[in-house]
Design an enzyme around this catalytic site. Structure first.
Site, PDB file in Angstrom:
ATOM      1  N   HIS A 104      -1.912   6.665  -2.463  1.00  0.00           N
ATOM      2  CA  HIS A 104      -2.540   6.456  -1.150  1.00  0.00           C
ATOM      3  C   HIS A 104      -3.997   6.029  -1.372  1.00  0.00           C
ATOM      4  O   HIS A 104      -4.705   6.647  -2.164  1.00  0.00           O
ATOM      5  CB  HIS A 104      -2.482   7.751  -0.336  1.00  0.00           C
ATOM      6  N   GLU A 174      -6.979   2.750  -8.062  1.00  0.00           N
ATOM      7  CA  GLU A 174      -5.525   2.915  -7.951  1.00  0.00           C
ATOM      8  C   GLU A 174      -4.835   2.451  -9.226  1.00  0.00           C
ATOM      9  O   GLU A 174      -3.908   3.095  -9.714  1.00  0.00           O
ATOM     10  CB  GLU A 174      -4.983   2.097  -6.772  1.00  0.00           C
TER      11      GLU A 174
HETATM   12  C1  GRF Z   1      -2.303   0.006  -2.101  1.00  0.00           C
HETATM   13  O1  GRF Z   1      -3.588   0.100  -1.594  1.00  0.00           O
HETATM   14  C2  GRF Z   1      -1.601   1.331  -1.987  1.00  0.00           C
HETATM   15  O2  GRF Z   1      -2.428   2.412  -2.198  1.00  0.00           O
HETATM   16  C3  GRF Z   1      -1.158   1.311  -0.562  1.00  0.00           C
HETATM   17  O3  GRF Z   1      -0.743  -0.002  -0.339  1.00  0.00           O
HETATM   18  C4  GRF Z   1      -1.442  -0.878  -1.222  1.00  0.00           C
HETATM   19  C5  GRF Z   1      -0.416  -1.619  -2.014  1.00  0.00           C
HETATM   20  O4  GRF Z   1      -0.985  -2.579  -2.841  1.00  0.00           O
HETATM   21  N1  GRF Z   1      -0.212   2.355  -0.290  1.00  0.00           N
HETATM   22  P1  GRF Z   1      -0.133  -3.339  -3.929  1.00  0.00           P
HETATM   23  O5  GRF Z   1       1.119  -3.867  -3.214  1.00  0.00           O
HETATM   24  O6  GRF Z   1       0.215  -2.373  -5.001  1.00  0.00           O
HETATM   25  O7  GRF Z   1      -1.009  -4.448  -4.403  1.00  0.00           O
END
Ligand code: GRF
Length: 201
Positions: A104, A174
């Site tokens: 998240h 992330e």
């Molecule tokens: C990311 O910011 C994730 O945290 C959220 O949706 C986005 C997905 O990005 N849940 P990606 O598809 O991995 O580039």
């Protein structure tokens, strides 16, 4: 460990998992599932010769009711939600207790829940004037963003000028924290004792 990754869009977190040198020898992404017929993440999967499945009722899609059986058939041991926008069926949640995680793009338990995805999250954070944001990896339960937290990392956003700027800073985190958590889970370092989650150092 055989992993399934669930996506809805761009797939940069999927890419981070596939590129992770630590995960190369310990985790195999066996399938990528999406609620979309097609999405950019599917191209990433295809580049790595990973089978993709679209979920839903349209022709050629896998019905949500058949998902539990398909995961069993594929011998999936662990599930990663990486930007997946739909709820996972309860049967799958039950079969994979403590074996489904989600990333998240904010510091839960703030700025989570239904509708809190993508830029919506970063707009809410920006409008709150919060001085830090970050990324959270948590176990998945039956509702959005409420499962126990495994890891979090924060970033200073006191000087940002837009939600997009927050998104950019958080995305970098992330891409580190998600492979880190998967590696620690595969290595048996993530422990759940009396419903409290810890990561062994
Ligand atoms: C990311 O910011 C994730 O945290 C959220 O949706 C986005 C997905 O990005 N849940 P990606 O598809 O991995 O580039």
């Amino acid at each position: 460990m055989k992993i399934a990754v669930f996506v809805s869009g761009r797939g940069s977190n999927l890419q981070a998992i596939l590129n992770s040198p630590e995960l190369k020898n310990v985790a195999e992404v066996k399938a990528v599932f999406s609620d979309k017929i097609d999405c950019a993440a599917f191209n990433i999967a295809k580049n790595f010769s990973i089978t993709t499945y679209s979920l839903g009722n349209k022709e050629g899609c896998l019905a949500y009711n058949d998902l539990a059986e398909k995961l069993k058939q594929l011998e999936i041991e662990f599930i990663v939600l990486a930007g997946f926008l739909k709820l996972i069926p309860n049967e799958v949640i039950k079969n994979y207790k403590w074996k489904i995680i989600n990333i998240h793009p904010a510091l839960l338990p703030s700025f989570g829940g239904k509708g809190m995805y993508g830029i919506n999250v970063h707009k809410a954070v920006f409008n709150s004037s919060a001085k830090v944001s970050g990324a959270t990896v948590h176990f998945v339960d039956e509702t959005y963003d409420t499962g126990k937290i495994i890891a979090q990392q924060c970033v200073d956003i006191s000087d940002v000028k837009s939600p997009e700027e927050i998104a950019e800073k958080v995305l970098k985190i992330e891409h580190k924290i998600l492979p880190y958590v998967i590696f620690n889970i595969v290595s048996g370092k993530v422990k759940v004792i009396n419903e409290r989650v810890t990561v062994e150092k």
